[in-house]
Design an enzyme around this catalytic site. Structure first.
Site, PDB file in Angstrom:
ATOM      1  N   SER A  90       0.805  -1.228   0.000  1.00  0.00           N
ATOM      2  CA  SER A  90       0.000   0.000   0.000  1.00  0.00           C
ATOM      3  C   SER A  90       0.835   1.275   0.000  1.00  0.00           C
ATOM      4  CB  SER A  90      -0.953   0.003   1.193  1.00  0.00           C
ATOM      5  OG  SER A  90      -0.221  -0.098   2.379  1.00  0.00           O
ATOM      6  N   THR A 193      -1.569   3.446   4.051  1.00  0.00           N
ATOM      7  CA  THR A 193      -0.684   4.601   4.089  1.00  0.00           C
ATOM      8  C   THR A 193       0.193   4.643   5.333  1.00  0.00           C
ATOM      9  OG1 THR A 193      -2.443   5.820   3.020  1.00  0.00           O
ATOM     10  CG2 THR A 193      -0.804   7.136   4.182  1.00  0.00           C
ATOM     11  N   THR A 211       1.762   7.051   0.192  1.00  0.00           N
ATOM     12  CA  THR A 211       0.848   5.940  -0.104  1.00  0.00           C
ATOM     13  C   THR A 211       0.799   5.630  -1.598  1.00  0.00           C
ATOM     14  OG1 THR A 211      -1.411   5.168   0.319  1.00  0.00           O
ATOM     15  CG2 THR A 211      -1.199   7.392  -0.496  1.00  0.00           C
ATOM     16  N   ARG A 221      -7.076   9.216  -9.883  1.00  0.00           N
ATOM     17  CA  ARG A 221      -7.579   9.487  -8.529  1.00  0.00           C
ATOM     18  C   ARG A 221      -6.432   9.863  -7.585  1.00  0.00           C
ATOM     19  NH1 ARG A 221      -6.719   7.359  -3.052  1.00  0.00           N
ATOM     20  NH2 ARG A 221      -8.643   7.677  -1.910  1.00  0.00           N
ATOM     21  N   THR A 244      -5.115   8.074   7.828  1.00  0.00           N
ATOM     22  CA  THR A 244      -5.051   6.891   6.979  1.00  0.00           C
ATOM     23  C   THR A 244      -6.478   6.391   6.782  1.00  0.00           C
ATOM     24  OG1 THR A 244      -4.134   4.659   6.751  1.00  0.00           O
ATOM     25  CG2 THR A 244      -4.627   5.383   8.980  1.00  0.00           C
ATOM     26  N   GLY A 245      -6.653   5.586   5.762  1.00  0.00           N
ATOM     27  CA  GLY A 245      -7.993   5.080   5.487  1.00  0.00           C
ATOM     28  C   GLY A 245      -8.589   5.754   4.274  1.00  0.00           C
TER      29      GLY A 245
HETATM   30  N1  ASP Z   1      -5.623   7.455   2.674  1.00  0.00           N
HETATM   31  C1  ASP Z   1      -5.149   6.760   1.512  1.00  0.00           C
HETATM   32  C2  ASP Z   1      -5.892   7.232   0.301  1.00  0.00           C
HETATM   33  O1  ASP Z   1      -7.080   7.451   0.399  1.00  0.00           O
HETATM   34  C3  ASP Z   1      -5.264   5.294   1.561  1.00  0.00           C
HETATM   35  C4  ASP Z   1      -5.082   4.600   2.838  1.00  0.00           C
HETATM   36  O2  ASP Z   1      -4.636   5.138   3.837  1.00  0.00           O
HETATM   37  O3  ASP Z   1      -5.408   3.432   2.847  1.00  0.00           O
HETATM   38  O4  ASP Z   1      -5.281   7.313  -0.733  1.00  0.00           O
END
Ligand code: ASP
Length: 333
Positions: A90, A193, A211, A221, A244-245
């Site tokens: 990731s 991330t 990330t 994107r 994150t997320g």
């Molecule tokens: N925050 C990151 C994104 O939306 C992805 C992640 O943290 O999983 O690109």
């Protein structure tokens, strides 16, 4: 929540050493003695970073902090470890690609003087965080994207690399064949991330976030991670935060900036992260799969984290301990 003692007492002071000048009048003029000392206060460095992969990243950052280097150097060195880890799917090298099989990377960095740099939709470069730092230090801009970011990286000596590993390529092919086109799961088994926040011995804060974004995303994107204020924010007077997320949800509330502002209002790092998560929850009708985690570090060196769903954790390192801490959360999966 982990707390640590913030030493106002300088090490130098305890050794009886002082910076600054002391002017003593001659013994014949004792009543006019004028002493001017400026005592330098040293702080206990600390570094925190998102997810279990933060444990290895923290080791590199800590090594640098222990040598007395700046928080900025520490966070760059730290997250480079994760970027270069091909087994991490990731971030950086070996990151999962977009819908068309291209690995596109997002990263940003910010220092204690509110200087920042960012790259988004960057391809073929293993360590986007170092490109982001160069954008910060060597250009009048803050953010470079796509082919412009790649050109800048190559001009600055970065080498082109194939970021798609055989493993992630095979996974992507399977995904394409299955045509499920479902959202990737964002949980503790699918480490995301890396966001890293550090405080150095001068008490200065810096942060980095990097990330490969949402696996199998639409080409083009960009998530929250390279956006200053969303994926990362530092205010050296108050504290630092990263996210994150699901980036789309973080952007909608300018997440990391919100966490820092909540700390400014007097909330602890954990409470600030919790209030930001609650704001996200309030703004979304559908919470299914909406995993978002915030991590914060305040000016006293206290850290905290909170996520929408269970499973988020962060790596913590200071001079006394090295641990992986489970974040508090709102809901069970
Ligand atoms: N925050 C990151 C994104 O939306 C992805 C992640 O943290 O999983 O690109």
């Amino acid at each position: 929540m982990k707390r640590r003692t913030f030493l106002n007492t300088s090490i130098f002071a305890s050794l009886g050493l002082f910076f600054g000048k002391a002017v003593f009048a001659s013994s014949s003029n004792k009543q006019n003695v004028s002493i001017s000392t400026s005592e330098k206060t040293l702080n206990n460095p600390v570094v925190v970073s998102t997810w279990k992969h933060g444990t290895e990243a923290n080791k590199a950052a800590w090594k640098s902090l222990k040598l007395g280097k700046s928080a900025l150097d520490a966070v760059e060195l730290g997250v480079r470890v994760t970027e270069s880890d091909v087994s991490n799917k990731s971030v950086g090298l070996g990151g999962r690609p977009d819908r068309d099989g291209n690995v596109t990377l997002d990263a940003c960095i910010m220092n204690h003087e509110s200087e920042c740099g960012s790259v988004a939709f960057l391809q073929h470069i293993e360590n986007p965080i170092s490109v982001a730092r160069k954008v910060m230090e060597n250009t009048p801009h803050i953010m470079l994207v796509g082919s412009g970011a790649l050109e800048f990286a190559l001009e600055n000596g970065f080498k082109k690399t194939n970021l798609l590993s055989p493993d992630t390529e095979a996974e992507w092919k399977r995904w394409k064949e299955s045509e499920t086109q479902k959202k990737p799961e964002i949980n503790h088994e699918n480490h995301d991330t890396i966001g890293m926040l550090a405080m150095d011995k001068e008490g200065n804060l810096s942060g980095a976030c990097t990330t490969s974004g949402w696996a199998y995303k639409l080409p083009g994107r960009v998530g929250d991670s390279p956006l200053i204020g969303a994926g990362l924010f530092i205010d050296n007077e108050i504290g630092a935060a990263c996210a994150t997320g699901m980036g789309e949800a973080v952007i909608r509330i300018a997440g990391s900036h919100t966490v820092v502002e909540l700390m400014r209002q007097g909330h602890s790092p954990t409470d600030a992260c919790k209030l930001a998560v609650e704001r996200i929850i309030k703004k979304h009708k559908n919470l299914e799969g909406l995993q978002v985690g915030f991590l914060a570090l305040n000016k006293k060196g206290q850290s905290g984290a909170y996520s929408t769903y269970s499973g988020f954790n962060y790596a913590y390192t200071d001079q006394n301990k090295e641990e992986l801490i489970d974040a508090a959360y709102k809901m069970e999966w």
